[in-house]
Design a protein around this motif. Structure first.
Motif: not given
Ligand SMILES: [Zn+2]
Length: 292
Positions: A96, A108, A92-93, A110, A124
């Protein structure tokens, strides 16, 4: 190549093609941290990801953080996450980093709901989409569970193992493409923390709203009565009136680790078009005829 225009799926497909060609021994359980560091170094040598690691984070699951005047980036996941969650948070990162670091030069952070893609925030949702597509490619996932299948926790758990992600990540991935009417309900101490419906369930009104605060579990449900037996985990049939007005098949279990209860609900193919009430059916039908 103009990477600026690439969206989450394009990026995920890019890495999936790369992995399909490279054919690593454990194709779907590759090291996501290594992939992020190696590919960012070759694609973006001016500001690569140089560190992926665990840190104590306040109220968030993961973060993308800049270092040294933004010439290097780090991916951080919170302490105490299971290997599956850690892997998903890292992906997920990484999403980003690929999609949003230019817009958010200060990095960011999360939340858990952000990582799962349950929030309405576009960044997101995009990072979650990237992570889901990268770790659980749709073509392969659909071979494990066809869009018309009705999987139980056993089958969904096998997918979580296959892709080395958490059970919740695998369930949410499946709910986003299934043609069935189904939903997941996550509860703690008798209250629903959050729930997510498949599209078919959502459009027919089968959803549980938790945005205004926790909702009490239905008292007649197995999870509401704390019946955590192997039978309930394998599925128990309820008549209408327990979860929704229509019948539902409930699969529930409690996870010892977080004291969280997970419930999967399978509903019928179609929402009942009319209520059981004969009179109301006639009324609706009459109105329909008058208006048409
Ligand atoms: Zn995020």
């Amino acid at each position: 190549m103009d990477f600026e225009t690439w969206g989450p799926q394009r990026w995920a497909n890019h890495f999936n093609q790369m992995l399909n060609l490279a054919k690593p021994p454990d194709r779907y359980r590759f090291d996501i941290g290594d992939l992020a560091m190696e590919t960012s170094r070759s694609l973006f040598p001016g500001d690569p990801i140089t560190k992926v690691g665990e840190e104590e984070l306040d109220a968030c699951a993961g973060a993308l953080v800049p270092a040294d005047s933004r010439t290097r980036w780090g991916i951080v996941y919170g302490t105490g996450q299971s290997p599956g969650r850690r892997r998903f948070t890292t992906a997920h990162e990484f999403g980003h980093y690929l999609l949003h670091r230019k817009k958010y030069p200060n990095g960011i952070h999360s939340s858990e709901a952000g990582v799962d893609g349950r929030t309405k925030l576009l960044v997101e949702k995009e990072a979650n989409e990237f992570a889901s597509w990268l770790l659980m490619p749709l073509d392969d996932f659909r071979k494990q569970i066809a869009p018309k299948d009705r999987p139980d926790f056993e089958v969904l758990g096998q997918c979580a193992d296959r892709y080395e992600v958490s059970l919740v990540a695998a369930v949410l991935r499946w709910l986003r493409y299934t043609e069935r009417r189904a939903l997941i309900v996550v509860s703690v101490d008798g209250f629903i923390k959050w729930s997510w419906s498949s599209k078919a369930a959502l459009v027919s009104g089968a959803f549980i709203r938790t945005s205004r605060g926790p909702v009490a579990l239905p008292p007649a449900s197995a999870v509401g009565q704390e019946q955590f037996t192997p039978e309930v985990r394998a599925g128990t049939q309820h008549p209408g009136g327990v979860w929704f007005r229509e019948p539902a098949r409930e699969f529930s279990f409690r996870s010892g680790r977080y004291d969280t209860c997970y419930t999967l609900l399978h509903l019928g193919d179609e929402e009942p078009r009319w209520s059981d009430d004969e009179e109301q059916v006639e009324d609706t039908y009459d109105r329909f005829l008058k208006n048409s």
